[in-house]
Design an enzyme around this catalytic site. Structure first.
Site, mmCIF file in Angstrom:
data_model
loop_
_atom_site.group_PDB
_atom_site.id
_atom_site.type_symbol
_atom_site.label_atom_id
_atom_site.label_comp_id
_atom_site.label_asym_id
_atom_site.label_seq_id
_atom_site.Cartn_x
_atom_site.Cartn_y
_atom_site.Cartn_z
ATOM 1 N N CYS A 55 0.830 -1.209 0.000
ATOM 2 C CA CYS A 55 0.000 0.000 0.000
ATOM 3 C C CYS A 55 0.869 1.266 0.000
ATOM 4 O O CYS A 55 2.084 1.211 0.120
ATOM 5 C CB CYS A 55 -0.898 0.000 1.223
ATOM 6 S SG CYS A 55 0.010 0.166 2.778
ATOM 7 N N ALA A 58 3.020 1.742 3.046
ATOM 8 C CA ALA A 58 4.217 0.898 2.989
ATOM 9 C C ALA A 58 5.303 1.570 2.157
ATOM 10 O O ALA A 58 6.481 1.563 2.519
ATOM 11 C CB ALA A 58 3.876 -0.476 2.417
ATOM 12 N N ARG A 89 12.062 -5.362 5.802
ATOM 13 C CA ARG A 89 12.723 -5.243 4.500
ATOM 14 C C ARG A 89 14.218 -5.497 4.605
ATOM 15 O O ARG A 89 14.916 -5.537 3.622
ATOM 16 C CB ARG A 89 12.435 -3.833 4.006
ATOM 17 C CG ARG A 89 12.827 -3.511 2.607
ATOM 18 C CD ARG A 89 11.951 -2.366 2.163
ATOM 19 N NE ARG A 89 12.441 -1.622 1.030
ATOM 20 C CZ ARG A 89 13.034 -0.446 1.135
ATOM 21 N NH1 ARG A 89 13.261 0.111 2.312
ATOM 22 N NH2 ARG A 89 13.406 0.211 0.058
ATOM 23 N N HIS A 188 5.882 6.194 -2.425
ATOM 24 C CA HIS A 188 7.235 6.697 -2.718
ATOM 25 C C HIS A 188 7.155 8.176 -3.063
ATOM 26 O O HIS A 188 7.944 8.993 -2.597
ATOM 27 C CB HIS A 188 7.846 5.986 -3.936
ATOM 28 C CG HIS A 188 7.938 4.494 -3.834
ATOM 29 N ND1 HIS A 188 7.941 3.681 -4.931
ATOM 30 C CD2 HIS A 188 8.046 3.681 -2.756
ATOM 31 C CE1 HIS A 188 8.047 2.417 -4.544
ATOM 32 N NE2 HIS A 188 8.097 2.386 -3.228
HETATM 33 FE FE1 ICS Z 1 12.926 0.400 -5.930
HETATM 34 MO MO1 ICS Z 1 10.549 -4.742 -2.062
HETATM 35 FE FE2 ICS Z 1 12.315 -2.044 -5.915
HETATM 36 FE FE3 ICS Z 1 11.004 -0.402 -4.457
HETATM 37 FE FE4 ICS Z 1 13.406 -1.026 -3.840
HETATM 38 FE FE5 ICS Z 1 12.562 -2.973 -2.407
HETATM 39 FE FE6 ICS Z 1 11.439 -3.921 -4.455
HETATM 40 FE FE7 ICS Z 1 10.203 -2.289 -2.961
HETATM 41 C C1 ICS Z 1 11.829 -2.090 -4.018
HETATM 42 S S1 ICS Z 1 14.339 -1.270 -5.783
HETATM 43 S S2 ICS Z 1 12.649 -5.056 -3.030
HETATM 44 S S3 ICS Z 1 11.059 -0.404 -6.667
HETATM 45 S S4 ICS Z 1 11.978 -4.053 -6.618
HETATM 46 S S5 ICS Z 1 14.445 -1.878 -2.113
HETATM 47 S S6 ICS Z 1 9.323 -4.057 -3.832
HETATM 48 S S7 ICS Z 1 12.542 0.969 -3.850
HETATM 49 S S8 ICS Z 1 10.913 -2.791 -0.977
HETATM 50 S S9 ICS Z 1 9.146 -0.435 -3.256
#
Ligand code: ICS
Length: 523
Positions: A55, A58, A89, A188
């Site tokens: 979500c 998160a 994470r 994000h």
């Molecule tokens: Fe970028 Mo899980 Fe990506 Fe994002 Fe990053 Fe992680 Fe995954 Fe999540 C990631 S690199 S592993 S898009 S592929 S560290 S889903 S920031 S936490 S939101």
């Protein structure tokens, strides 16, 4: 035949759902003009489908601010939201000394109860901020809104302003309620906008160092950032700030003094690179430290940008020193892994970046997809102007950015930029997953649990990469499963040493005998 597989995946859906999913499931094939097909992405998941997605909360609290060690991050909401986003994470941090603040080992929450939902939670939030301040005296406190906060209408921003005034430290809130967007990607954006508005540019100290860069979109999962820092340090490149692995408040505040922004995970942060260029004059390039060859290439790009013989020489020295061990391990592992098949369904960048590591040990990726990426992450940055803005994406604020009247400072003249671009320094550019994948591979956005089970049955891959929600269901079907979010308990996988770790881990997993003793549901 991948077209047939696609039809098989859609066969059991009701017609309306099948129509929607059919835009998100594509066979990677260029048309006669060499154009890759366009994919449906960043759209709502059909209710009832079991998605891998998370979500907005998160994405904001867990992903972007979670790895910062010295901001007290208070989750305003029921305790589950704070607890579940607390270090799961495996984002690591390393304070300079025991005296430095590190709040990552704490989980701060207002722990809302029924009566707070009925009578409002602002009072409780104020007292939580006061309590955190009294106990820790932090430089900054931030507040994260969960779903019920949005539904009952608590004004976290007003509370933040009031308490900022009262306590004299930086306090800011995020309207990152879980339902704000279609996935964590929205979170994000909300987080990055907030950091850009409230923190970036607040400390003008110019560090006495050469080749100053920011590393954007690197979160130090399993210690990746430590390995990248080790390599950059060996090259004499200095990192002003990382967004946001192993980061501190002061690093963000000072990040506008760097001379180059390097973007690792473009999905989570590319707009920050753009905003920093507009406001402060810092150019940006895409880099990738997943895969030994990509690491070497990225170092060379950074050196090419600064364009100084001493740096270029040092970078070559580091690559020459690191590569023999990497190559020895990859050659050895290749003997056992060559020709094996991988599938990757992860987040918004790793499903793409990790294909590189598999390639280095001779493995093929037959099918891959992101959970929440946007079309540019699949098709390349050039498609951004063609992306349709829908009601859900309009919901996410776009900041209006102008040149900073005092702090804007172009790092290169337009002529220098043009000449660097001519020499192959690719400013503001990334290609995305699809152009780099084999023709005929199956690309799936927001894959569902149901589709995952079918894919396993059809492709029988040697390894499947995804997250904790999928892990055990996949292992029960007799297929090794590697978490590429938390790395299970492994890592780092970035940089040179990380590549070696990854080769060995995959070798161990795909060549393990244990899977032969399991009976898959279709056997
Ligand atoms: Fe970028 Mo899980 Fe990506 Fe994002 Fe990053 Fe992680 Fe995954 Fe999540 C990631 S690199 S592993 S898009 S592929 S560290 S889903 S920031 S936490 S939101």
């Amino acid at each position: 035949d991948p077209e047939k597989i696609k039809q098989e995946l859609l066969a059991k859906y009701p017609p309306k759902v099948a129509r929607k999913r059919s835009k998100q499931i594509l066979v990677n094939k260029k048309d006669e003009d060499g154009k890759i097909p366009s994919i449906g992405a960043n759209v709502r998941t059909v209710p009832g489908i079991i998605t891998q997605r998370g979500c907005s909360y998160a994405g904001c609290k867990g992903v972007i601010l979670g790895p910062t060690r010295d901001i007290v991050n208070i989750t305003h909401g029921p305790i589950g939201c704070g607890f579940y986003s607390w270090l799961t994470r495996r984002n690591q941090t390393r304070p300079a000394s025991d005296q430095d603040d590190n709040f990552m080992t704490y989980c701060f929450s207002t722990d809302m109860q029924d009566e707070d939902i009925v009578f409002g939670g602002e009072k409780k939030l104020k007292s939580a901020i006061q309590e955190a301040y009294d106990a820790f005296k932090p430089k900054a406190i931030s507040i994260f809104s969960t779903c019920p906060v949005g539904l009952i209408g608590d004004d976290v921003h007003a509370v933040a302003r009031e308490m900022k005034e009262k306590l004299g430290i930086n306090i800011f809130g995020f309207s990152c309620e879980g339902y704000r967007g279609v996935s964590q990607s929205a979170g994000h954006h909300i987080a990055n906008n907030g950091i850009f508005t409230h923190v970036v540019g607040k400390d003008d100290t110019i560090k006495d160092a050469d080749y100053k860069i920011n590393l954007l979109g690197e979160y130090n999962i399993g210690g990746d950032g430590f390995e990248i820092d080790r390599i950059l340090d060996a090259c004499g490149i200095s990192v002003v700030s990382t967004f946001s692995g192993n980061s501190t408040y002061d690093q963000f505040a000072n990040s506008h003094t760097a001379d180059l922004n390097t973007v690792m995970c473009h999905r989570s942060i590319n707009y920050v690179a753009d905003m920093m260029e507009l406001k402060y004059g810092i150019p940006w390039i895409k880099i990738n430290f997943i895969g030994a060859k990509s690491t070497a290439k990225s170092l060379r790009k950074i050196a090419a940008y600064f364009d100084e013989p001493a740096l270029i020489k040092k970078v070559e020295m580091v690559i020459e020193r690191e590569m023999p061990e990497v190559e020895a391990v990859s050659e050895d592992v290749k003997k056992r892994c060559e020709g094996k098949v991988a599938m990757l369904f992860v987040g918004g960048s790793r499903a793409h970046h990790y294909q590189e590591l598999f390639r280095e040990i001779g493995m093929k990726t037959v099918s891959a997809g992101y959970e929440f990426a946007h079309r540019d992450d699949y098709e390349g940055r050039a498609v951004i102007p063609d992306i349709k803005i829908d009601a859900d994406s309009r919901n996410i604020e776009e900041l209006d950015i102008e040149k900073d009247p005092e702090k804007y400072r172009p790092r290169k003249t337009p002529e220098e930029m043009a000449s660097l671009a001519n020499k192959g320094v690719p400013f503001k550019k990334y290609d995305g997953m699809m152009p780099e994948m084999a023709e005929g591979s199956l690309i799936i956005d927001d894959v569902s649990q149901y589709e995952t089970e079918l894919l396993l049955k059809i492709y029988k891959p040697d390894i499947y990469c995804a997250g904790i929600k999928e892990k055990y269901a996949i292992q029960k079907s007799g297929i090794p499963m590697k978490q590429l979010h938390s790395y299970d308990s492994g890592g780092p996988y970035a940089g040179f040493k990380g590549a070696i770790n990854f080769y060995k881990e995959i070798d161990r997993m795909v060549n393990s005998n244990v899977w032969r003793f399991l009976e898959a549901p279709w056997q």
